[in-house]
Design an enzyme around this catalytic site. Structure first.
Site, PDB file in Angstrom:
ATOM      1  N   ARG A  12     -11.535  94.407 113.218  1.00 47.48           N
ATOM      2  CA  ARG A  12     -11.928  95.789 113.485  1.00 47.48           C
ATOM      3  C   ARG A  12     -12.989  96.289 112.515  1.00 47.48           C
ATOM      4  NH1 ARG A  12      -9.086  93.863 116.802  1.00 47.48           N
ATOM      5  NH2 ARG A  12      -7.608  94.969 118.129  1.00 47.48           N
ATOM      6  N   CYS A 187      -0.345 117.058  86.692  1.00 50.21           N
ATOM      7  CA  CYS A 187       0.522 116.841  87.854  1.00 50.21           C
ATOM      8  C   CYS A 187       1.945 117.283  87.539  1.00 50.21           C
ATOM      9  CB  CYS A 187       0.489 115.374  88.267  1.00 50.21           C
ATOM     10  SG  CYS A 187      -1.139 114.874  88.830  1.00 50.21           S
TER      11      CYS A 187
END
Ligand SMILES: [Zn+2]
Length: 340
Positions: A12, A187
């Site tokens: 692909r 974070c």
């Protein structure tokens, strides 16, 4: 046994004309180095391994924890239970997805002493770190050696990505001359959302695939920013190179030539000790610590819990001490349990 043919596996992306069979061939012979295997790094690594990059080096100093699983797409509950180092856990899962790729796991903290060893094979370096110090170090190496790198960061619902192509684009220090002053959102303090880190990691992987497949001219030399919760998705042109940049103009590689002090980890209530490097026998250390607290160990790391502190020791003598941000306290714990 059913064997997946390489032709079929990559069909692909080979069909995508700008990439094509030539791109696949170059990518399959190329090497990427991923610095930090957290949310960004696991997305980059997964996409590059599945795309068939020849060799991927993973550098990470940390181990898998439950709080990682929300966004660090390669890891499982079993990895967290076993306290596996991220680089090793990632290596195992990547090989499950594509056994034809060579994956090298380095359970290590990138620093000025090991940067040459760990980065010199790179055709591109991907930023999966959580701190400016390491980014300046990667930028120094990139400019000195002429190896492109892809900056990326995410916190909260915000993310940013920017490629650095030495000799062509501005470098990281042209854009950010100094590390940001004061406490920055991390974070841990501001949280972070999985779709943001996956978006930024994907953008970084895309630019890396262009570079490794010989299509460097197609790299988007722009700064991408997005706030996926509140705000817009933007691209701005990169600023021109700073004619006085200490790094890419004066070639003063401050970060690469520096020495590193013990640092508090990114907002994690933890200190890393890495100045006392020497090989440790973890099995022997486990026996010594028996009776002083809870000890769990495997071939990659030993975790020792005593009172409020959790100490994770690696075979190279490095340790992460959780439960304090005080370097003195962390050093004391290291000296008490592991030695000087
Ligand atoms: Zn510069």
């Amino acid at each position: 046994m059913f064997v997946i043919s390489q032709q079929d596996r990559y069909s692909r992306q080979i069909r995508f004309a700008p990439f094509g069979p030539e791109g696949q061939e170059k990518l399959s012979a190329a090497t990427a180095v991923i610095v930090g295997c957290g949310a960004l790094g696991t997305v980059q690594a997964s996409l590059l391994a599945r795309a068939g990059a020849g060799t991927i080096h993973l550098i990470d100093r940390d181990y898998v924890e439950e709080s990682n699983l929300q966004r660090q797409l390669l890891y499982t509950e079993a990895d967290a239970r076993q306290g596996l180092p991220k680089a090793e856990a990632a290596r195992r899962h990547l090989l499950e997805a594509n056994s034809a790729v060579r994956i090298e796991a380095h359970v290590s903290d990138l620093n000025p002493e090991n940067a040459d060893d760990l980065l010199s094979c790179a055709g591109v370096i991907l930023d999966g770190t959580d701190n400016f110090e390491t980014r300046y170090l990667v930028n120094d190496f990139s400019v000195r050696e002429g190896v492109p790198w892809i900056y990326g960061a995410a916190v909260g619902s915000y993310g940013i990505a920017m490629p650095v192509v030495p000799g062509e684009s501005a470098c990281f220090r042209c854009v950010y001359p100094e590390p940001p002053a004061g406490a920055q959102p991390t974070c841990e303090t501001a949280g972070v959302l999985g779709p943001v880190t996956s978006l930024i990691g994907s953008l970084q992987a895309m630019e890396a695939i262009k570079i490794l497949s010989g299509r460097c001219e197609s790299v988007r030399r722009r700064i991408f920013t997005a706030d996926l919760w509140h705000g817009p998705i933007r691209e701005t042109g990169m600023p021109p190179r700073d004619p006085d940049c200490p790094c890419c103009d004066r070639r003063d590689f401050t970060w690469l030539n520096g020495r590193r002090a013990p640092v508090s980890l990114c907002g994690r209530n933890a200190v890393q000790i890495h100045e006392l490097r020497r090989p440790l026998d973890l099995a022997q250390l486990a026996r010594q610590l028996e009776g002083l607290g809870t000890v769990r160990s495997n071939e990659f790391a030993l975790r020792f819990t005593s009172g409020d502190h959790e100490v994770t020791v690696f075979p190279d003598g490095r340790a992460i001490i959780k439960g304090t941000t005080d370097i003195g306290v962390a050093r004391g714990i290291y000296a008490r349990y592991i030695g000087n």
